[in-house]
Design an enzyme around this catalytic site. Structure first.
Site, mmCIF file in Angstrom:
data_model
loop_
_atom_site.group_PDB
_atom_site.id
_atom_site.type_symbol
_atom_site.label_atom_id
_atom_site.label_comp_id
_atom_site.label_asym_id
_atom_site.label_seq_id
_atom_site.Cartn_x
_atom_site.Cartn_y
_atom_site.Cartn_z
ATOM 1 N N HIS A 1 -1.685 5.724 0.095
ATOM 2 C CA HIS A 1 -0.917 6.838 -0.471
ATOM 3 C C HIS A 1 -0.392 6.441 -1.854
ATOM 4 O O HIS A 1 -0.234 5.251 -2.155
ATOM 5 C CB HIS A 1 0.259 7.188 0.429
ATOM 6 N N GLU B 1 2.553 6.557 -3.083
ATOM 7 C CA GLU B 1 3.777 5.763 -3.029
ATOM 8 C C GLU B 1 3.485 4.302 -2.719
ATOM 9 O O GLU B 1 4.082 3.396 -3.320
ATOM 10 C CB GLU B 1 4.733 6.304 -1.950
ATOM 11 N N CYS C 1 5.853 10.538 3.280
ATOM 12 C CA CYS C 1 5.661 10.590 4.728
ATOM 13 C C CYS C 1 6.493 9.479 5.378
ATOM 14 O O CYS C 1 7.116 8.658 4.699
ATOM 15 C CB CYS C 1 4.178 10.421 5.072
ATOM 16 N N CYS D 1 5.403 5.921 4.247
ATOM 17 C CA CYS D 1 5.870 5.591 2.901
ATOM 18 C C CYS D 1 7.388 5.404 2.872
ATOM 19 O O CYS D 1 7.896 4.539 2.159
ATOM 20 C CB CYS D 1 5.430 6.661 1.910
#
Length: 149
Positions: free
Chosen positions: A56, A58, A86, A89
């Protein structure tokens, strides 16, 4: 008075990363991490390209920022991300002890808030910065994706 390095300025940079993800066929989420009004990390989703569910924006940004500063804690840093992080993260952000998270669009289904995830107690959160632009990019991506299938 004009503030050149405000939340909107840095969120625009995160949106540029999201657009780069869009062009690669990735879910268009972008992130930048800032320390002292300086971008120290830029990233976007790479889950498709790397065949890695943890890639992701992040997560990529956290790794890049930690490498930049030479340490694992991101105290006095701010993450700007185009979509609410999410739960995964949020966990990584928790452990990084990042000082502030600014996100554009909320994710009422998979965001850390809906999933019961938590950030570090000292982490400040701001939401809704450039929400419209981030939401429109995500909607456009999923509309185009549905039309391809």
């Amino acid at each position: 008075m004009l503030q050149p390095f405000d939340d909107t300025y840095f969120m625009r940079k995160a949106l540029q990363e999201a657009e780069a993800a869009f062009e690669k066929g990735e879910v268009p989420v972008g992130a930048v991490i800032v320390a002292g009004n300086r971008i120290i990390a830029r990233a976007h989703n790479l889950t498709e390209q790397l065949h890695d569910v943890t890639a992701h924006a992040e997560m990529q940004a956290i790794t890049a920022a930690a490498n930049f500063i030479g340490g694992k804690y991101l105290v006095n840093c701010t993450l700007y991300v185009t979509l609410e992080p999410c739960q995964m993260c949020a966990g990584a952000l928790y452990w990084s002890q990042i000082s502030k998270v600014v996100y554009a669009a909320s994710d009422p289904q998979r965001g850390f808030g809906a999933m019961g995830g938590r950030l570090h107690p000292k982490t400040e959160v701001e939401k809704g910065v450039m929400q419209k632009e981030a939401s429109e990019l995500l909607k456009r991506f999923f509309i185009e994706r549905r039309n391809l299938n």
